[in-house]
Design an enzyme around this catalytic site. Structure first.
Site, PDB file in Angstrom:
ATOM      1  N   SER A 130      18.676 -16.803 -20.628  1.00  0.00           N
ATOM      2  CA  SER A 130      19.053 -16.138 -21.878  1.00  0.00           C
ATOM      3  C   SER A 130      20.498 -15.658 -21.812  1.00  0.00           C
ATOM      4  CB  SER A 130      18.139 -14.930 -22.093  1.00  0.00           C
ATOM      5  OG  SER A 130      18.640 -14.085 -23.110  1.00  0.00           O
ATOM      6  N   TYR A 155      14.402  -7.218 -19.998  1.00  0.00           N
ATOM      7  CA  TYR A 155      14.278  -8.642 -20.337  1.00  0.00           C
ATOM      8  C   TYR A 155      15.404  -9.436 -19.671  1.00  0.00           C
ATOM      9  CZ  TYR A 155      14.668 -12.934 -23.074  1.00  0.00           C
ATOM     10  OH  TYR A 155      14.785 -14.250 -23.444  1.00  0.00           O
TER      11      TYR A 155
END
Length: 333
Positions: A130, A155
């Site tokens: 990501s 995350y």
């Protein structure tokens, strides 16, 4: 003809990749836990859409890949040549509320897929990282050579950990691995927790939209078709085990690429385009910055252009109306 294991096959990117692989003649074994982070009905509709066009080349198993026993049992007797590991617990904000979900899905889950790749001597595993690994990086655009050791959300920390685990497995077991740092993916069949969906939903329903950091946000919005092109092209180009430095700095068979649109768009411009596509003005509630979020993202895609030939072609002026059109059709509005 290849057979590919696709994790997160009911997810936004996973379903789109599965659909593309089947369309080009590959067979796909899709797995997904169908968790309730957002409505399972959307995930099931995506799966039905993939199946409808797959001409019998798509098989699906409802399993949680973070559970090693369940995963092993489900894959027993199944054959596949490569893996596209896109399943994860997504979302920056939800990681503040439910941190354990991220550790289970993104750390244990990733380790389990690395173990599958190791024991089956898989030809290549492409996995989702990501853009959030860059944290509060001030240098734009974000390049794969930049430091990524200051994540601002759990995350992001789990995604960086996945990259580090992959480097270890490439070193120890010579598995070809490619990590893709996705930048704000949007388009038909998108995720309901993403800004584009939230804004479209609110504008069409006549509700106010919540805009953080008083609208001073920049995002590299990347259309789903461009993302799928990049994922499939990467799958077809495993990094060589030749001791040479790869994108991201590894000298093992492990490459890291940014996959974005190479354009950083102002959030206010995105809202204008949604308003135009919806045919009505937004009522805006400006709010301060949220914890764990970043102000700007912008992808340097030189490495993936050079090595893979990736070239995004869809501007937000083209992509946003396509999303709104799909949204209206899906909700029969």
């Amino acid at each position: 003809m290849a057979r590919v294991l696709v994790t997160g096959a009911a997810g936004f990117i996973g379903a789109a990749v599965a659909e593309r692989l089947c369309a080009r003649g590959d067979e796909v074994l899709g797995i997904d836990s169908l968790n309730e982070y957002y409505p399972v009905s959307l995930k099931k509709d995506r799966l039905a859409n993939v199946e409808a066009g797959a001409q019998g080349r798509f098989a699906f198993k409802h399993i949680d890949f973070s559970d090693w026993e369940m995963l092993s049992a489900a894959l027993e007797g199944e054959t596949f040549d490569s893996i596209v590991h896109l399943g994860a617990q997504a979302g920056v904000r939800y990681s503040l509320e439910n941190p354990r979900a991220y550790v289970e899905a993104n750390l244990m889950g990733h380790l389990n897929l690395l173990e599958v790749a190791r024991h089956r001597t898989i030809g290549h595993m492409v996995y989702a990282s990501s853009s959030s690994v860059y944290g509060g990086n001030e240098t734009l655009p974000f390049a794969v050579e930049d430091r990524t050791d200051h994540p601002v959300s759990l995350y992001a920390a789990t995604k960086r950990a996945d990259e580090l685990m992959s480097e270890t497995y490439a070193h120890l077991y010579r598995i070809p691995l490619t990590g893709l740092r996705f930048f704000t993916v949007y388009g038909p069949w998108g995720r309901p927790d993403m800004a584009l969906w939230l804004f479209t939903d609110a504008i069409l329903a006549g509700r106010a939209i919540q805009v953080f950091n008083n609208g001073e946000m920049l995002r590299d919005f990347t259309f789903i078709d461009d993302i799928v092109n990049g994922v499939v092209a990467c799958l077809d180009s495993p990094p060589a085990d030749d001791g040479k430095e790869k994108a991201g700095g590894s000298v093992k068979s492990h490459a890291l690429y940014n996959i974005g649109n190479h354009r950083s768009e102002k959030l206010t411009r995105v809202i204008e385009l949604i308003e135009e596509a919806c045919g009505r003005k937004a009522e805006i509630e400006f709010l301060p910055m949220q914890p764990g979020d970043v102000e700007k993202t912008y992808a340097d895609i030189d490495a993936i252009q050079r090595d893979i030939g990736y070239q995004p072609t869809t501007s937000i002026e083209q992509g946003i109306p396509l999303f709104v059109e799909w949204y209206r059709k899906y909700h029969r509005l």
